[in-house]
Design an enzyme around this catalytic site. Structure first.
Site, PDB file in Angstrom:
ATOM      1  N   CYS A  79     -10.700   0.422   7.765  1.00 57.23           N
ATOM      2  CA  CYS A  79      -9.882   1.722   7.931  1.00 57.23           C
ATOM      3  C   CYS A  79     -10.662   2.720   6.714  1.00 57.23           C
ATOM      4  O   CYS A  79     -10.844   3.968   7.812  1.00 57.23           O
ATOM      5  CB  CYS A  79      -8.086   1.907   7.950  1.00 57.23           C
ATOM      6  SG  CYS A  79      -8.045   1.038   6.017  1.00 57.23           S
ATOM      7  N   GLU A 131       0.919  -1.049   0.040  1.00 51.99           N
ATOM      8  CA  GLU A 131      -0.119  -0.226  -0.065  1.00 51.99           C
ATOM      9  C   GLU A 131       0.399   1.053   0.060  1.00 51.99           C
ATOM     10  O   GLU A 131       0.358   2.129   1.116  1.00 51.99           O
ATOM     11  CB  GLU A 131      -0.857  -0.209   1.188  1.00 51.99           C
ATOM     12  CG  GLU A 131      -1.959  -0.947   1.721  1.00 51.99           C
ATOM     13  CD  GLU A 131      -2.566  -1.209   2.585  1.00 51.99           C
ATOM     14  OE1 GLU A 131      -2.430  -0.306   3.424  1.00 51.99           O
ATOM     15  OE2 GLU A 131      -4.150  -1.272   2.755  1.00 51.99           O
TER      16      GLU A 131
END
Lengths: 626, 626
Positions: free
Chosen positions: A384, A300
């Site tokens: 998230c 990521e």
């Protein structure tokens, strides 16, 4: 998430207190209504369903089954709390407030006598606190608790969550710091949260601890291999020596936001210099055109410079949010419009694409090209992003204005009413009317003003040409230069009207020649919006992959109230490539044959943020040109 | 790995027996010498060091510590064995043969009384055989054992390993099959191996079991989510109904190789029709120009059609090998040159790049663009590729020739001597001399021939123009058409010479217009070789990202004996883009400014297979054109 007015001695400009600027209408009011009416309710259901709330109940002995989900499940609860609190600051809601209070009661019960709060460790590893700082997110969760607590106190005036937060902060401060234990969180977040806590209550230990955590990085403490090496956690070099943004994008951007917060309170210019350097690396070499960051799915992470693919990119919604948080702090620190420009790019594109028009589905990854099959799920195992979208949406009006001793600054354009306090002059009440981003006229009405002269500064976006700024119909000389703030210093009267006019022609955009993945393509922009082609809008019947745009032909913007809750669509002339010549070959000698164009076609583009709301159709932002 | 002559009633052409065509000189002889002298020895050390051999010892009670590595560690041992055996078939070596014999003694001891062999299950899960067919690779490992055993028997005449293999095959046949247990391996491989076992000994149960496993797929038995769903294992639809290649590339290609083998023995044309359809999907929509397959790192998988990036691709070395295995079988089944063409493309590029020039380091992933930092490691935790390279390298001469009842076919061009048996005519002895791939002249000398007329067929590669085929200096009319086999039917005499002349100009190649990632770029090819720019060869001092090629200027091929063990380099005129205009912007309005070219530059390209042998320099196959 935002920066308070009462502190920040090194801020050139200061945030308005939470709730003092309320969006009254238009584009963002609609999004906020959906955020309250759908997203925040949906979020609560998902937190119940996914186990987040049950994990907390387990920690007080009355949950069911086992701890569920990743180690940072608590942080999603805190982000949801921050969203709810921030929304209550704008529009009271007794039912929501009660739900918030009940959740805070639960959290109060979860907190251990020494102040520690973390359901994962309390349930699963009660004797192993702080044993895996790199990966177990205790400090990260604490940071989100602190942010939620500050927002809750500011919104409601209640101390209930704030006391939980400061007790935990005191506990952490008793464990970590000079002369105590070394260490830094694998996932930054607590740094900016500690600074907010300090701003809220003035306790300098919190600021010192934030500085300590910033300074702890780059000691090669965080190990790991390959993509998950020290650079993944921004632990390769000390923050002040970093030359490039690298590793996990959200970690990098929460860290830089926190480091900028430390600068804003301490004035340490070595930190600011590093932040400016890192920002330039990000903005000039590692930003997707949608204001998305973290090109690389593996880890990521930020990829190498100019490695910005459209289809294999990541652009996590949380990273766009983190970039906005950092840009806001850099803007306040420096007063440079470039930070507000980039914030706007994320806001209207790479952030807003993170949520469906109906408010109930979320992108984690925001690609710029789909070959079909991509839609927003309603939630994630690693969730998230959705509650991060909720808190950002509730706070979006906050990015519109700031103030200093004798001035008000207008950064983002949205209809709102605000009372702005200038410490040396007094309070001004102003009302902004605009149909932005569809229209480029912004009308700022001074509804109440002190007699003393003060300065209104209005951002002229870097992407616009020939903007004009008027006062009561009279142009202000030299105030229309793009990429700067048009400044009007005068003794204002009630009823004065400042007016910004930004022409919003369709713009065709080309990429840096080092970006391989989109060579020969153009993107469509209008105002702050990046556009895309979605297959469902094309009338040619051809594959999206076969469409080409004529980058030299005139385009047209057309209001389409029937499409995607109402959007300004863009019509662009183009053509369809006939792939028949290529039926049984993937590669051939240059010049062996000319690829034929079947026919001209009118392409229809819609704003990127709205894609994937009508099914999982192919989509592309970058369009090959003829 | 290869197909025997003695069976295959539906093969149009047949493989030569192992060891009957020995490469005598030139490009591949050198690679084979390094394979024996370095790679196979290195492989043994790595198998010892990584625990593969110790895992086998653990299974007989005299290993050390615990089982190490993934579940398929045995398969690397079998591939190594197949490499060693195949090499022994060409060039005897007492020491290597003894090492092989000792390893076979160990495997014989590992085998359970009922025939089962699998160190992972014997050591870790003795009571749980066949409980996780999707992921635990017992049948996959068995397949590699069978292949090794067949190669060993053919190479040495010994039955030692072959008996282990047939005992295990009999055991598997007692567990799986009609009326017994259903199921199919998550990772295909046993299908083609069972057919080889059948070819070697004539036991029809093995062929039936191979058919059974092929037919078991597509019953939705293999579950999993997202990328690891049924398509990952080619279990979404039955093999005969599949329209596209999909999922894990090596699984897909071992499966299609096995299904083609089943066709070759059974003549089931529904299978062949499916294979032709899948091959076209792969070759015309999902092949990298280097002959690499499986574009997608996630799941090591085929991506969507035309999604063929250069820098984020996968192109596993094993997938290139698997594609070669399948292409060879399709060639034998149909006699169409396109399969030999694609085999050649993988052989000289996407396969050969899998090993370093010194034979001791290996690529698992073969990218077509590096921004620096990529080199071949000496081994992998998941080390399927290195021993696969070793067995392929030992067998490379095998792809040169085939035969039928009254003819010999020449597919790949390498210096060799062969005795070829034509069942209806007799045996011909021929010698081939060539400096291919550097030079396009191939001289085929008939050293011994039966009196009866027979046909020599020589592949004219699809990429060439104006090839000529002569006999004793006289051109053969109509035999030079590219993408076909030039046929010479005559009564041959000893000393007759057939000569193929292929001009080898430098070719500039453009990609299909649907491939987004390399739009506006060209690749350089010469003969079967794909070229690349490696930064270390460029004299401009500029970043590789800033180089452009002039696709209309003449290029030059230059022999460079001093570079990369000797290569034909290509010099191509180009220019350097000046990125200064772009210093502080990633995206800008079309036509705002013209990007300036700093100066002309001569680019130097080297064969792709040889890159990353001089450090981890930036590299690219696809070069943006001016």
């Amino acid at each position: 998430m935002h920066i308070a007015t009462r502190s920040s001695p090194y801020a050139r400009w200061r945030s308005l207190p939470l709730g003092t600027a309320a969006i009254t209408d238009g584009f963002w009011r609609r999004r906020q209504a959906i955020n309250r009416g759908v997203s925040i309710r949906h979020g609560w259901r998902m937190l119940e369903q996914s186990g987040n709330i049950n994990n907390l109940r387990l920690a007080v002995g009355n949950g069911e089954g086992c701890y569920r989900g990743p180690v940072f499940m608590d942080s999603d609860v805190y982000k949801w709390l921050e969203a709810a609190a921030s929304d209550l600051a704008i529009r009271p809601d007794a039912e929501l407030e009660q739900q918030v209070d009940e959740l805070i009661d639960l959290l109060t019960a979860v907190q251990m006598p020494d102040g520690y709060v973390n359901s994962y460790y309390q349930v699963n590893k009660p004797t192993q606190r702080w044993t895996n700082l790199d990966h177990d997110h205790e400090l990260y969760c604490a940071g989100h608790l602190f942010e939620a607590a500050v927002a809750h106190r500011r919104a409601t005036g209640k101390d209930t969550l704030f006391e939980v937060a400061t007790r935990f902060a005191d506990h952490i401060d008793s464990v970590f710091g000079p002369g105590r234990r070394d260490g830094a969180p694998g996932h930054p977040e607590i740094e900016l949260a500690l600074v907010e806590l300090y701003r809220e209550c003035g306790e300098t230990r919190y600021l010192d601890l934030a500085s300590f955590f910033v300074d702890q990085r780059g000691k090669g403490r965080m190990r790991g291999h390959g993509l998950w090496g020290p650079q993944y956690h921004q632990d390769r070099v000390p923050v002040r020596e970093a030359m490039v943004v690298e590793g996990h994008a959200v970690r990098q951007l929460y860290l830089t936001a926190g480091a900028t917060d430390v600068y804003l309170e301490t004035g340490d210019r070595t930190l600011l210099a590093a932040m400016e350097r890192l920002w330039e690396d990000m903005a000039f070499r590692k930003a997707h055109v949608i204001g998305g960051f973290g090109a690389q799915p593996d880890g990521e992470a930020f990829g190498p410079a100019y490695d910005l693919t459209s289809d294999h990119c990541y652009c996590e919604t949380c990273a766009a949010i983190a970039a906005m948080m950092w840009n806001w702090r850099m803007l306040l620190a420096t007063g440079h419009a470039r930070y507000a420009d980039l914030l706007e790019r994320s806001l209207y594109n790479g952030f807003l694409s993170g949520v469906s028009l109906d408010g109930a589905r979320y992108f984690y990854v925001n690609v710029l090209q789909s070959r079909g099959g991509i839609e927003r799920p309603e939630w994630y195992g690693c969730a998230c992003c959705p509650p991060n979208v909720m808190r950002q949406m509730a706070l979006v009006g906050h990015y519109a204005l700031s103030s200093d001793d004798a001035g008000v600054q207008v950064h983002q354009f949205m209809p709102l009413e605000a009372n702005v306090e200038m410490s040396a002059v007094g309070t001004v009440k102003l009302r902004i009317a605009t149909d932005y981003p569809w229209d480029g006229h912004v009308r700022i009405v001074i509804e109440q003003t002190p007699a003393t002269a003060w300065t209104l500064a209005v951002r002229i976006p870097g992407w616009c040409n020939q903007a004009t700024l008027c006062v009561n119909g009279e142009p202000v000389d030299g105030a229309g230069a793009r990429g700067r703030y048009g400044r009007i210093e005068r003794s204002w009267c009630t009823g004065d009207v400042a007016e910004l006019s930004i022409p919003l022609p369709v713009r065709l955009i080309e990429p840096h020649p080092r970006i391989d993945a989109i060579r020969g393509c153009v993107a469509i922009e209008r105002g702050p919006l990046v556009y895309c082609l979605e297959a469902v809008d094309q009338q040619t019947g051809a594959e999206l992959l076969d469409l080409r745009i004529d980058a030299e032909a005139p385009t047209e913007a057309v209001w389409r109230g029937d499409v995607l809750d109402g959007v300004m669509a863009v019509l662009a002339p183009g053509a369809v490539v006939d792939p028949i010549d290529w039926d049984d070959v993937l590669y051939r000698m240059v010049g062996a044959q000319t690829t034929s164009l079947r026919n001209r076609a009118m392409l229809m583009a819609v704003p990127y943020y709205a894609w994937a709301n009508r099914g999982a159709h192919p989509m592309r932002v970058w369009i090959p040109s003829l």
